[in-house]
Design an enzyme around this catalytic site. Structure first.
Site, PDB file in Angstrom:
ATOM      1  N   ARG A  76       3.631  10.124 -11.325  1.00 40.44           N
ATOM      2  CA  ARG A  76       3.053   9.330 -12.289  1.00 40.44           C
ATOM      3  C   ARG A  76       1.832   9.911 -13.097  1.00 40.44           C
ATOM      4  O   ARG A  76       1.650   9.519 -13.966  1.00 40.44           O
ATOM      5  CB  ARG A  76       2.710   8.203 -11.277  1.00 40.44           C
ATOM      6  CG  ARG A  76       1.990   6.853 -12.053  1.00 40.44           C
ATOM      7  CD  ARG A  76       1.571   5.689 -11.535  1.00 40.44           C
ATOM      8  NE  ARG A  76       0.352   5.817 -10.715  1.00 40.44           N
ATOM      9  CZ  ARG A  76      -0.047   4.918  -9.775  1.00 40.44           C
ATOM     10  NH1 ARG A  76       0.757   3.724  -9.532  1.00 40.44           N
ATOM     11  NH2 ARG A  76      -1.336   5.053  -9.213  1.00 40.44           N
TER      12      ARG A  76
ATOM     13  N   ARG B  37      -4.004   8.445 -15.753  1.00 38.54           N
ATOM     14  CA  ARG B  37      -4.820   7.909 -14.693  1.00 38.54           C
ATOM     15  C   ARG B  37      -5.811   9.125 -14.261  1.00 38.54           C
ATOM     16  O   ARG B  37      -5.090   9.885 -13.573  1.00 38.54           O
ATOM     17  CB  ARG B  37      -4.452   7.144 -13.611  1.00 38.54           C
ATOM     18  CG  ARG B  37      -4.155   5.624 -14.242  1.00 38.54           C
ATOM     19  CD  ARG B  37      -3.427   4.782 -13.181  1.00 38.54           C
ATOM     20  NE  ARG B  37      -4.129   4.624 -11.723  1.00 38.54           N
ATOM     21  CZ  ARG B  37      -3.971   3.845 -11.111  1.00 38.54           C
ATOM     22  NH1 ARG B  37      -3.019   2.944 -11.293  1.00 38.54           N
ATOM     23  NH2 ARG B  37      -4.567   3.727  -9.769  1.00 38.54           N
TER      24      ARG B  37
ATOM     25  N   ARG C  48      -7.961  -5.252   0.233  1.00 35.06           N
ATOM     26  CA  ARG C  48      -7.475  -3.916   0.614  1.00 35.06           C
ATOM     27  C   ARG C  48      -8.399  -3.663   1.880  1.00 35.06           C
ATOM     28  O   ARG C  48      -8.482  -2.474   2.406  1.00 35.06           O
ATOM     29  CB  ARG C  48      -8.126  -2.974  -0.387  1.00 35.06           C
ATOM     30  CG  ARG C  48      -6.997  -2.425  -1.449  1.00 35.06           C
ATOM     31  CD  ARG C  48      -7.653  -1.623  -2.348  1.00 35.06           C
ATOM     32  NE  ARG C  48      -6.756  -0.504  -2.901  1.00 35.06           N
ATOM     33  CZ  ARG C  48      -5.968  -0.509  -4.046  1.00 35.06           C
ATOM     34  NH1 ARG C  48      -6.114  -1.666  -4.796  1.00 35.06           N
ATOM     35  NH2 ARG C  48      -5.459   0.387  -4.465  1.00 35.06           N
TER      36      ARG C  48
ATOM     37  N   ARG D 112      -7.162   8.852  -1.687  1.00 38.28           N
ATOM     38  CA  ARG D 112      -6.750   7.356  -1.553  1.00 38.28           C
ATOM     39  C   ARG D 112      -5.851   7.098  -0.535  1.00 38.28           C
ATOM     40  O   ARG D 112      -5.624   5.934   0.231  1.00 38.28           O
ATOM     41  CB  ARG D 112      -6.029   7.133  -3.053  1.00 38.28           C
ATOM     42  CG  ARG D 112      -6.888   7.178  -4.163  1.00 38.28           C
ATOM     43  CD  ARG D 112      -6.383   7.454  -5.582  1.00 38.28           C
ATOM     44  NE  ARG D 112      -5.487   6.404  -5.891  1.00 38.28           N
ATOM     45  CZ  ARG D 112      -4.445   6.311  -6.669  1.00 38.28           C
ATOM     46  NH1 ARG D 112      -4.210   7.715  -7.179  1.00 38.28           N
ATOM     47  NH2 ARG D 112      -3.605   5.652  -7.045  1.00 38.28           N
TER      48      ARG D 112
ATOM     49  N   LYS E 163       3.657  -1.546  -6.006  1.00 32.29           N
ATOM     50  CA  LYS E 163       3.326  -2.889  -6.255  1.00 32.29           C
ATOM     51  C   LYS E 163       3.395  -3.341  -7.654  1.00 32.29           C
ATOM     52  O   LYS E 163       3.557  -4.381  -7.965  1.00 32.29           O
ATOM     53  CB  LYS E 163       1.642  -3.141  -5.539  1.00 32.29           C
ATOM     54  CG  LYS E 163       1.779  -2.780  -4.287  1.00 32.29           C
ATOM     55  CD  LYS E 163       0.258  -2.878  -3.658  1.00 32.29           C
ATOM     56  CE  LYS E 163      -0.786  -2.020  -4.292  1.00 32.29           C
ATOM     57  NZ  LYS E 163      -0.678  -0.642  -3.898  1.00 32.29           N
TER      58      LYS E 163
HETATM   59  P1  AMP Z   1      -4.948   0.422  -7.993  1.00 28.71           P
HETATM   60  O1  AMP Z   1      -4.647   0.334  -9.533  1.00 28.71           O
HETATM   61  O2  AMP Z   1      -4.585  -0.778  -7.204  1.00 28.71           O
HETATM   62  O3  AMP Z   1      -4.342   1.684  -7.381  1.00 28.71           O
HETATM   63  O4  AMP Z   1      -6.564   0.719  -7.904  1.00 28.71           O
HETATM   64  C1  AMP Z   1      -7.016   1.623  -8.294  1.00 28.71           C
HETATM   65  C2  AMP Z   1      -8.331   2.075  -7.723  1.00 28.71           C
HETATM   66  O5  AMP Z   1      -9.401   0.751  -7.985  1.00 28.71           O
HETATM   67  C3  AMP Z   1      -8.583   2.088  -6.246  1.00 28.71           C
HETATM   68  O6  AMP Z   1      -8.104   3.517  -5.858  1.00 28.71           O
HETATM   69  C4  AMP Z   1      -9.868   1.411  -6.010  1.00 28.71           C
HETATM   70  O7  AMP Z   1     -10.778   2.458  -6.348  1.00 28.71           O
HETATM   71  C5  AMP Z   1     -10.173   0.313  -7.015  1.00 28.71           C
HETATM   72  N1  AMP Z   1      -9.695  -0.655  -6.435  1.00 28.71           N
HETATM   73  C6  AMP Z   1      -8.571  -1.607  -6.771  1.00 28.71           C
HETATM   74  N2  AMP Z   1      -8.545  -2.541  -5.917  1.00 28.71           N
HETATM   75  C7  AMP Z   1      -9.631  -2.587  -5.354  1.00 28.71           C
HETATM   76  C8  AMP Z   1     -10.074  -3.447  -3.929  1.00 28.71           C
HETATM   77  N3  AMP Z   1      -9.166  -4.853  -3.803  1.00 28.71           N
HETATM   78  N4  AMP Z   1     -10.861  -3.100  -3.517  1.00 28.71           N
HETATM   79  C9  AMP Z   1     -11.653  -2.167  -3.665  1.00 28.71           C
HETATM   80  N5  AMP Z   1     -11.273  -1.220  -4.797  1.00 28.71           N
HETATM   81  C10 AMP Z   1     -10.482  -1.407  -5.488  1.00 28.71           C
END
Ligand code: AMP
Length: 190
Positions: free
Chosen positions: A128, A134, A89, A145, A14
């Site tokens: 990654r 991260r 999400r 996740r 994404k």
């Molecule tokens: P990402 O970078 O999109 O993979 O997000 C990393 C982490 O941030 C996720 O595993 C969640 O813990 C949190 N997170 C990001 N976006 C959301 C969302 N829309 N709702 C809830 N948690 C989020």
């Protein structure tokens, strides 16, 4: 104003594909993961709250996340379009996004779904993790996740299908081919 949701599992690409679309169309980009990581880096109250969920592979509670999204959206220059990356999400988040945009006289115009098999996702996230630094890109948190994705996020596929907004593309192969498929959908809609 175009509002586009880019959708997919963790590791589906994404962020990478959003960056390419931003470059091509000049859209604004909201990555909720990036917003939260910036809060963590700045050691804010929100960052400290978010870190506990993120490090455990869990989602930030909907109410909090929806407020963050609205504040981030309202602060954008919003020139030609916005890409929502990592939001929604959950179904309550999708409903909140629909309401939030409706109160601002607009709507989601497309949901672009990146389809990638689970075993490929795990491999990509492990790789990654070797370079991203991260904290959530480790084997244990990745498994959590992906489980959270399947139970809480995947139901959005049917939700957006019912809204008539879902467009699925193959999310593996050459980056440029994936991006071309996404652009073809966008160019066909607008
Ligand atoms: P990402 O970078 O999109 O993979 O997000 C990393 C982490 O941030 C996720 O595993 C969640 O813990 C949190 N997170 C990001 N976006 C959301 C969302 N829309 N709702 C809830 N948690 C989020």
């Amino acid at each position: 104003m175009k509002n586009i949701v880019i959708f997919g599992a963790p590791g589906s690409g994404k962020g990478t594909q959003s960056d390419l679309l931003v470059k091509h169309y000049g859209f604004d980009h909201i990555s909720t993961g990036d917003v939260l990581r910036a809060e963590i880096k700045n050691d804010t109250d929100l960052g400290r709250t978010a870190k506990a969920y993120i490090d455990n592979g869990q989602l930030i509670p909907d109410g909090l996340m929806i407020d963050i999204l609205a504040a981030t959206y309202d602060a954008l220059p919003k020139q030609s379009g916005v890409i929502f990356d990592g939001f929604p999400r959950t179904i309550p988040q999708a409903e909140a996004l629909k309401t939030m945009l409706a109160t601002r006289g607009t709507a989601v115009h497309a949901m672009l779904e990146l389809d990638v098999p689970d075993e490929m996702l795990t491999e990509r996230l492990i790789n990654r993790g070797k370079v991203s630094g991260r904290a959530d890109d480790n084997a244990e948190t990745i498994a959590k996740r992906l489980a959270v994705y399947h139970t809480q996020t995947q139901p959005l596929i049917d939700w957006y299908e019912a809204e008539g907004l879902r467009h699925a593309v193959k999310g593996y192969g050459a980056l440029d081919d994936i991006n071309a498929a996404l652009r073809a959908v966008i160019d066909n809609i607008f």
